[in-house]
Design a protein around this motif. Structure first.
Motif, PDB file in Angstrom:
ATOM      1  N   THR A  86     -27.949  -6.002  11.922  1.00 44.52           N
ATOM      2  CA  THR A  86     -28.313  -5.962  11.232  1.00 44.52           C
ATOM      3  C   THR A  86     -29.930  -7.195  10.917  1.00 44.52           C
ATOM      4  O   THR A  86     -30.904  -6.208   9.848  1.00 44.52           O
ATOM      5  CB  THR A  86     -28.275  -5.248  10.068  1.00 44.52           C
ATOM      6  OG1 THR A  86     -27.064  -6.419   9.697  1.00 44.52           O
ATOM      7  CG2 THR A  86     -26.427  -4.678   9.880  1.00 44.52           C
ATOM      8  N   LEU A 106     -29.343  -9.025   9.151  1.00 41.57           N
ATOM      9  CA  LEU A 106     -28.728  -8.972   7.637  1.00 41.57           C
ATOM     10  C   LEU A 106     -27.223 -10.229   6.748  1.00 41.57           C
ATOM     11  O   LEU A 106     -27.227 -10.581   8.497  1.00 41.57           O
ATOM     12  CB  LEU A 106     -28.339  -7.536   6.448  1.00 41.57           C
ATOM     13  CG  LEU A 106     -29.803  -6.891   6.547  1.00 41.57           C
ATOM     14  CD1 LEU A 106     -29.170  -5.539   5.978  1.00 41.57           C
ATOM     15  CD2 LEU A 106     -30.909  -7.416   5.649  1.00 41.57           C
ATOM     16  N   GLU A 163     -29.306  -8.363  -0.528  1.00 41.59           N
ATOM     17  CA  GLU A 163     -29.586  -6.888   0.762  1.00 41.59           C
ATOM     18  C   GLU A 163     -29.043  -6.750   1.460  1.00 41.59           C
ATOM     19  O   GLU A 163     -28.673  -5.471   2.292  1.00 41.59           O
ATOM     20  CB  GLU A 163     -31.201  -7.352   1.393  1.00 41.59           C
ATOM     21  CG  GLU A 163     -31.577  -6.221   2.364  1.00 41.59           C
ATOM     22  CD  GLU A 163     -32.671  -7.068   2.489  1.00 41.59           C
ATOM     23  OE1 GLU A 163     -33.533  -6.203   3.548  1.00 41.59           O
ATOM     24  OE2 GLU A 163     -33.062  -8.447   2.101  1.00 41.59           O
ATOM     25  N   THR A 175     -23.872   0.296   2.135  1.00 41.84           N
ATOM     26  CA  THR A 175     -24.302   1.869   2.461  1.00 41.84           C
ATOM     27  C   THR A 175     -24.148   2.643   3.684  1.00 41.84           C
ATOM     28  O   THR A 175     -23.652   4.127   3.897  1.00 41.84           O
ATOM     29  CB  THR A 175     -26.022   1.798   3.006  1.00 41.84           C
ATOM     30  OG1 THR A 175     -26.603   1.287   1.531  1.00 41.84           O
ATOM     31  CG2 THR A 175     -26.780   3.419   3.215  1.00 41.84           C
ATOM     32  N   ASP A 176     -23.394   2.320   4.824  1.00 43.99           N
ATOM     33  CA  ASP A 176     -23.079   2.274   5.615  1.00 43.99           C
ATOM     34  C   ASP A 176     -22.035   2.745   5.842  1.00 43.99           C
ATOM     35  O   ASP A 176     -20.962   3.580   5.945  1.00 43.99           O
ATOM     36  CB  ASP A 176     -22.782   0.565   7.185  1.00 43.99           C
ATOM     37  CG  ASP A 176     -24.297   0.780   7.704  1.00 43.99           C
ATOM     38  OD1 ASP A 176     -24.789   1.791   7.198  1.00 43.99           O
ATOM     39  OD2 ASP A 176     -24.250  -0.323   8.805  1.00 43.99           O
ATOM     40  N   LYS A 211     -26.666  -2.684   1.923  1.00 43.01           N
ATOM     41  CA  LYS A 211     -26.178  -2.522   4.014  1.00 43.01           C
ATOM     42  C   LYS A 211     -24.964  -1.553   3.963  1.00 43.01           C
ATOM     43  O   LYS A 211     -24.877  -0.465   4.300  1.00 43.01           O
ATOM     44  CB  LYS A 211     -27.192  -3.294   4.631  1.00 43.01           C
ATOM     45  CG  LYS A 211     -27.133  -2.958   5.895  1.00 43.01           C
ATOM     46  CD  LYS A 211     -28.519  -1.152   6.610  1.00 43.01           C
ATOM     47  CE  LYS A 211     -27.727  -1.273   7.658  1.00 43.01           C
ATOM     48  NZ  LYS A 211     -27.947   1.084   7.808  1.00 43.01           N
ATOM     49  N   TYR A 212     -24.463  -3.080   4.163  1.00 43.04           N
ATOM     50  CA  TYR A 212     -22.912  -2.581   4.251  1.00 43.04           C
ATOM     51  C   TYR A 212     -21.977  -1.495   3.253  1.00 43.04           C
ATOM     52  O   TYR A 212     -22.164  -0.670   3.975  1.00 43.04           O
ATOM     53  CB  TYR A 212     -22.552  -4.516   4.020  1.00 43.04           C
ATOM     54  CG  TYR A 212     -20.919  -4.442   3.773  1.00 43.04           C
ATOM     55  CD1 TYR A 212     -19.747  -3.712   5.008  1.00 43.04           C
ATOM     56  CD2 TYR A 212     -19.867  -3.660   2.737  1.00 43.04           C
ATOM     57  CE1 TYR A 212     -18.580  -4.033   4.903  1.00 43.04           C
ATOM     58  CE2 TYR A 212     -18.777  -4.418   2.675  1.00 43.04           C
ATOM     59  CZ  TYR A 212     -17.403  -3.688   3.511  1.00 43.04           C
ATOM     60  OH  TYR A 212     -16.360  -3.901   3.123  1.00 43.04           O
ATOM     61  N   LYS A 269     -22.504   4.655  -3.565  1.00 46.44           N
ATOM     62  CA  LYS A 269     -22.932   3.405  -3.376  1.00 46.44           C
ATOM     63  C   LYS A 269     -23.057   2.946  -4.776  1.00 46.44           C
ATOM     64  O   LYS A 269     -23.689   3.359  -6.550  1.00 46.44           O
ATOM     65  CB  LYS A 269     -24.168   4.038  -3.157  1.00 46.44           C
ATOM     66  CG  LYS A 269     -24.563   4.061  -0.853  1.00 46.44           C
ATOM     67  CD  LYS A 269     -25.757   3.539  -0.771  1.00 46.44           C
ATOM     68  CE  LYS A 269     -26.116   4.788  -0.581  1.00 46.44           C
ATOM     69  NZ  LYS A 269     -27.960   5.117  -0.293  1.00 46.44           N
TER      70      LYS A 269
END
Ligand code: ISJ
Length: 282
Positions: A175, A177, A251, A258-259, A255-256, A269
């Protein structure tokens, strides 16, 4: 008011944040409960502790009930040094195999599920075990360890044939990130009743962390003695862990989340409700 109940993860990863408190440079009037992450999560959610590091994924599952204390986390920007998948096979060869998960973890268990399904694209079956690498590899084809048991497993298998995959490194590789494993939280109800106390503890924990970040040498000596691991590995570990929760960490964790949401590991979320960021003090 009853005495504040403070949780702390029993692994050495929390030593830098708690340095000031442990070495009596910062005085926090609280009862301290040390435990593995999954146990602390449950105690916090049952209302038995007021402030604690919570597994990031459990925050996502309960965000309506908590505030995040600013700028405290167990995180990494790439390799973390204590979240390892051990396996004889390469990860890409694990399709259809069995993976043993540690019962002490929540964030890393979900992170592994995300990495395997979405990024390595292998489907496996999961079982949950005590953190005992030999037993886990007897009953499964791969084993996930976290915290001090992972550090021990790493040191013991440095020269073995096992593949050892660092999940922070894998996350960053796929990612680009940072990743956040745990954040410090307060129960909303407690915070709204005791805002000055929360400000005070937040401030003291930040000061404690600031002192701790300057004492990696001392903490590495102590880890080498208490855990019987090479001092250089302990030092490298403290240096590779991150303890901040600024925008770039937020950020990574979003992302984690969202996954995790897309793989149905969380129902919603979450919003990041950070204490002091205009949400609760008017
Ligand atoms: C880096 C780590 O971070 C942690 C991993 C957690 C989890 O998987 O739920 C929770 C708290 C932290 O202890 C570790 O334990 O090694």
């Amino acid at each position: 008011m009853e005495k504040l109940q403070l949780g702390i993860v029993e692994y050495i990863n929390c030593w830098p944040v708690h340095y000031g408190v442990d070495y009596k440079k910062i005085d926090i009037n609280a009862d301290i409960t040390a435990g593995p992450p999954a146990e602390l999560n449950e105690m916090f959610l049952r209302g038995e502790i007021d402030i604690t590091p919570i597994s990031a994924i459990e925050y996502a599952r309960n965000f309506d009930d908590c505030y995040i204390l600013p700028d405290l986390a167990i995180a990494s920007d790439g390799p973390v040094g204590s979240l390892f998948l051990f396996s004889e096979l390469e990860i890409e060869e694990l399709n259809g195999k069995v993976v043993a998960l540690p019962k002490d973890s929540r964030t890393t268990v979900a992170l592994l599920k995300i990495l395997l399904k979405r990024y390595y694209q292998v489907d496996v079956e999961y079982i949950t075990c005590e953190q005992d690498l030999d037993h886990m590899l007897d009953v499964a084809d791969a084993a996930l360890l976290i915290g001090d048991p992972a550090l021990d497993g790493y040191v013991e298998n440095l020269n073995s044939n096992l593949n050892i995959t660092d999940l922070g490194r894998a996350w960053k590789g796929f990612t680009g990130l940072k990743m956040v494993y745990a954040i410090w939280v307060i129960r909303k109800e407690f915070a709204e009743k005791n805002p000055e106390l929360v400000d005070e503890i937040s401030d003291k924990l930040l000061k404690s962390k600031k002192l701790g970040l300057q004492e990696f040498e001392l903490l590495a000596d102590r880890a080498a003695k208490e855990m019987d691991i090479p001092r250089e590995i302990a030092l490298r570990y403290f240096e590779s862990l991150r303890y901040d929760f600024n925008e770039s960490y937020q950020e990574g964790v979003m992302k984690y989340f969202t996954d995790a949401y897309e793989l149905e590991l969380v129902e919603e979320k979450p919003e990041l409700n950070i204490w002091g960021e205009g949400n609760e003090r008017g």
